[in-house]
Motif scaffolding. Structure first.
Motif, PDB file in Angstrom:
ATOM      1  N   UNK A 108       6.835   9.144 -16.726  1.00  0.00           N
ATOM      2  CA  UNK A 108       6.335   8.898 -17.753  1.00  0.00           C
ATOM      3  C   UNK A 108       5.961  10.408 -18.508  1.00  0.00           C
ATOM      4  N   UNK A 109       5.137  11.151 -17.386  1.00  0.00           N
ATOM      5  CA  UNK A 109       4.250  11.884 -17.841  1.00  0.00           C
ATOM      6  C   UNK A 109       5.771  13.558 -17.992  1.00  0.00           C
ATOM      7  N   UNK A 110       5.997  12.973 -17.640  1.00  0.00           N
ATOM      8  CA  UNK A 110       7.489  13.911 -17.410  1.00  0.00           C
ATOM      9  C   UNK A 110       8.819  13.499 -18.177  1.00  0.00           C
ATOM     10  N   UNK A 111       8.743  12.551 -18.975  1.00  0.00           N
ATOM     11  CA  UNK A 111       9.142  12.405 -19.633  1.00  0.00           C
ATOM     12  C   UNK A 111       9.054  11.838 -21.647  1.00  0.00           C
ATOM     13  N   UNK A 112       8.785  10.810 -21.744  1.00  0.00           N
ATOM     14  CA  UNK A 112       8.314  10.432 -23.388  1.00  0.00           C
ATOM     15  C   UNK A 112       7.210  11.032 -23.230  1.00  0.00           C
ATOM     16  N   UNK A 113       6.156  10.474 -21.781  1.00  0.00           N
ATOM     17  CA  UNK A 113       4.852  11.102 -22.356  1.00  0.00           C
ATOM     18  C   UNK A 113       4.635  12.361 -21.623  1.00  0.00           C
ATOM     19  N   UNK A 114       4.973  13.395 -21.934  1.00  0.00           N
ATOM     20  CA  UNK A 114       4.680  14.245 -21.863  1.00  0.00           C
ATOM     21  C   UNK A 114       4.080  15.072 -22.979  1.00  0.00           C
ATOM     22  N   UNK A 115       4.063  14.844 -24.417  1.00  0.00           N
ATOM     23  CA  UNK A 115       2.965  15.647 -25.056  1.00  0.00           C
ATOM     24  C   UNK A 115       1.617  14.659 -24.700  1.00  0.00           C
ATOM     25  N   UNK A 116       1.788  13.709 -24.498  1.00  0.00           N
ATOM     26  CA  UNK A 116       0.719  13.180 -23.566  1.00  0.00           C
ATOM     27  C   UNK A 116      -0.679  13.694 -22.669  1.00  0.00           C
ATOM     28  N   UNK A 117      -0.089  14.296 -22.101  1.00  0.00           N
ATOM     29  CA  UNK A 117       0.062  15.015 -21.047  1.00  0.00           C
ATOM     30  C   UNK A 117      -0.408  16.439 -20.714  1.00  0.00           C
ATOM     31  N   UNK A 118      -0.012  17.098 -21.897  1.00  0.00           N
ATOM     32  CA  UNK A 118      -0.476  18.776 -22.848  1.00  0.00           C
ATOM     33  C   UNK A 118      -1.828  18.506 -23.489  1.00  0.00           C
ATOM     34  N   UNK A 119      -1.585  17.383 -23.765  1.00  0.00           N
ATOM     35  CA  UNK A 119      -3.096  16.672 -24.423  1.00  0.00           C
ATOM     36  C   UNK A 119      -4.424  16.442 -23.526  1.00  0.00           C
ATOM     37  N   UNK A 120      -4.523  16.088 -22.731  1.00  0.00           N
ATOM     38  CA  UNK A 120      -4.826  15.496 -21.554  1.00  0.00           C
ATOM     39  C   UNK A 120      -5.489  17.270 -21.017  1.00  0.00           C
ATOM     40  N   UNK A 121      -4.286  17.643 -20.281  1.00  0.00           N
ATOM     41  CA  UNK A 121      -4.413  19.324 -19.512  1.00  0.00           C
ATOM     42  C   UNK A 121      -5.332  19.930 -20.773  1.00  0.00           C
ATOM     43  N   UNK A 122      -5.305  20.154 -22.363  1.00  0.00           N
ATOM     44  CA  UNK A 122      -5.651  20.803 -23.076  1.00  0.00           C
ATOM     45  C   UNK A 122      -7.416  20.332 -23.041  1.00  0.00           C
ATOM     46  N   UNK A 123      -7.816  19.045 -23.326  1.00  0.00           N
ATOM     47  CA  UNK A 123      -8.869  18.089 -23.030  1.00  0.00           C
ATOM     48  C   UNK A 123      -9.683  18.486 -21.745  1.00  0.00           C
ATOM     49  N   UNK A 124      -9.369  18.049 -20.677  1.00  0.00           N
ATOM     50  CA  UNK A 124      -9.645  18.621 -19.786  1.00  0.00           C
ATOM     51  C   UNK A 124     -10.362  20.087 -18.774  1.00  0.00           C
ATOM     52  N   UNK A 125      -9.283  21.311 -19.856  1.00  0.00           N
ATOM     53  CA  UNK A 125      -9.478  22.216 -19.555  1.00  0.00           C
ATOM     54  C   UNK A 125     -10.434  22.608 -20.182  1.00  0.00           C
ATOM     55  N   UNK A 126     -11.231  22.174 -21.837  1.00  0.00           N
ATOM     56  CA  UNK A 126     -11.763  21.866 -22.310  1.00  0.00           C
ATOM     57  C   UNK A 126     -13.230  21.656 -22.219  1.00  0.00           C
ATOM     58  N   UNK A 127     -13.051  20.744 -21.371  1.00  0.00           N
ATOM     59  CA  UNK A 127     -14.701  20.098 -20.373  1.00  0.00           C
ATOM     60  C   UNK A 127     -14.984  20.747 -19.612  1.00  0.00           C
ATOM     61  N   UNK A 128     -13.805  22.403 -19.066  1.00  0.00           N
ATOM     62  CA  UNK A 128     -14.642  22.794 -17.985  1.00  0.00           C
ATOM     63  C   UNK A 128     -14.100  22.354 -16.385  1.00  0.00           C
ATOM     64  N   UNK A 129     -12.921  21.146 -16.829  1.00  0.00           N
ATOM     65  CA  UNK A 129     -12.232  20.795 -15.282  1.00  0.00           C
ATOM     66  C   UNK A 129     -11.196  21.675 -14.892  1.00  0.00           C
ATOM     67  N   UNK A 130     -11.187  21.983 -13.086  1.00  0.00           N
ATOM     68  CA  UNK A 130     -10.824  22.418 -12.285  1.00  0.00           C
ATOM     69  C   UNK A 130      -9.331  21.490 -12.392  1.00  0.00           C
ATOM     70  N   UNK A 131      -8.104  21.692 -12.304  1.00  0.00           N
ATOM     71  CA  UNK A 131      -7.248  21.220 -12.183  1.00  0.00           C
ATOM     72  C   UNK A 131      -6.788  21.331 -11.349  1.00  0.00           C
ATOM     73  N   UNK A 132      -6.727  20.790 -10.255  1.00  0.00           N
ATOM     74  CA  UNK A 132      -6.256  21.095  -9.089  1.00  0.00           C
ATOM     75  C   UNK A 132      -5.603  19.806  -7.620  1.00  0.00           C
ATOM     76  N   UNK A 133      -4.149  20.089  -6.963  1.00  0.00           N
ATOM     77  CA  UNK A 133      -4.154  19.275  -5.209  1.00  0.00           C
ATOM     78  C   UNK A 133      -5.344  18.650  -5.174  1.00  0.00           C
ATOM     79  N   UNK A 134      -4.916  17.307  -4.384  1.00  0.00           N
ATOM     80  CA  UNK A 134      -5.369  16.962  -2.870  1.00  0.00           C
ATOM     81  C   UNK A 134      -5.952  17.136  -2.099  1.00  0.00           C
ATOM     82  N   UNK A 135      -5.551  18.242  -1.697  1.00  0.00           N
ATOM     83  CA  UNK A 135      -6.238  19.590  -0.382  1.00  0.00           C
ATOM     84  C   UNK A 135      -6.938  20.186  -1.294  1.00  0.00           C
ATOM     85  N   UNK A 136      -7.336  20.822  -2.625  1.00  0.00           N
ATOM     86  CA  UNK A 136      -8.515  21.220  -3.019  1.00  0.00           C
ATOM     87  C   UNK A 136      -9.936  19.775  -3.218  1.00  0.00           C
ATOM     88  N   UNK A 137      -9.268  18.475  -3.966  1.00  0.00           N
ATOM     89  CA  UNK A 137     -10.555  17.540  -3.515  1.00  0.00           C
ATOM     90  C   UNK A 137     -11.089  18.016  -2.303  1.00  0.00           C
TER      91      UNK A 137
END
Length: 296
Positions: A237-266
């Motif tokens: 999905x996010x690696x296909x037709x919903x890739x633009x949606x995922x890109x907007x999510x990444x941008x939005x989470x960065x604006x919110x100040x979130x760290x974007x990380x793997x499960x290991x970091x959590x």
């Protein structure tokens, strides 16, 4: 800084070959890291058509364009076409995720077979399926996996015991609100569960006026609370037709100040002594058919 742990479920051959490279590029552009969980054996996606009589399945299919996301050929695997072996045919794409700095783990051996049967199968069946996935993972990557995330959020008690026997410190096999330690017959497991805390895109799209143009806003409104979250995305999905949606999510989470990380970091930032111990439980999730492993 609050964290969004990104968990990528890779279900199919197409998702591995096409979706994974696209997601690697999207994540690189945002300096984000994720956990990729791979289906390592045969792609029998077509078997999922047997779920047609499951409550809520047809409603979900009607809301999300399954054919456009998965492709007609993928939907024929196991029905009119033999199921291709993902681990043999797409190992290079799997290793590319590792080489790009992402965590890699086990999703399953045979996605549909596990999802549709594990709840009722015995210990021998469960361990045989998981052993095949482990052996293939080692063959592909040359090292053991660091984590596990169950196909369809489906597990049984023996599967949780296998995670402990493997020596995994953490996994993400169900849905919930916060990390916890599973209890089996009153005995705590040795690993920690990091449940998916946010709805997936396909659970939201088509409900309550949400579509592909505004679904990112619905998700971003749920991550303004300053808490850590686990978000499950799908390579198909996010690696296909919903890739633009995922890109907007990444941008939005960065604006919110979130760290974007793997499960290991959590996992590494947890104080395990403060985690609740909770028994194995099943329940429903809005927008998804059938029961899943849930946190009670």
């Amino acid at each position: 800084m609050a964290m969004i742990a990104l968990k990528v479920d890779v279900d199919t051959l197409r998702g591995t070959r096409e979706g994974v490279p696209k997601l690697i590029a999207l994540l690189r552009a945002r300096d984000a890291r994720a956990t990729f969980l791979f289906s390592l054996g045969p792609d029998h996606t077509g078997w999922a058509l047997r779920r047609v009589f499951r409550p809520g399945f047809l409603q979900k299919v009607s809301r999300t364009s399954v054919v456009s996301h998965y492709g007609l050929r993928t939907l024929m695997y196991g029905v009119l076409l033999p199921g291709p072996d993902i681990g043999l045919r797409a190992a290079d794409a799997m290793r590319a995720a590792r080489d790009a700095g992402h965590e890699c783990g086990i999703h399953t051996w045979d996605h549909v077979y596990w999802q549709d049967h594990v709840r009722t199968r015995d210990a021998a069946w469960t361990r045989a399926q998981m052993r095949r996935a482990w052996q293939r993972f080692e063959a592909v990557f040359g090292t053991p996996p660091s984590t596990h995330g169950a196909a369809g959020w489906q597990m049984n008690a023996e599967a949780f015991r296998q995670l402990d026997d493997w020596g995994l410190r953490y996994a993400s096999d169900g849905r919930g609100a916060e990390p916890y330690v599973p209890l089996l017959d009153g005995t705590p497991c040795r690993h920690v569960q990091l449940p998916t805390t946010l709805p997936t895109l396909d659970e939201l799209i088509g409900a309550d006026g949400i579509d592909e143009n505004n679904v990112h806003e619905a998700l971003l409104s749920r991550t303004e609370d300053g808490r850590d979250h686990v978000f499950t995305l799908h390579a198909e999905l996010e690696g296909g037709k919903l890739a633009p949606v995922f890109e907007r999510l990444l941008q939005g989470w960065r604006r919110q100040g979130h760290r974007l990380a793997p499960l290991a970091a959590l996992y590494e930032q947890l104080d395990r002594t403060r985690l609740p111990h909770l028994p194995l439980a099943w329940g429903t999730v809005p927008g998804r058919s059938g029961e899943l492993i849930v946190q009670r």
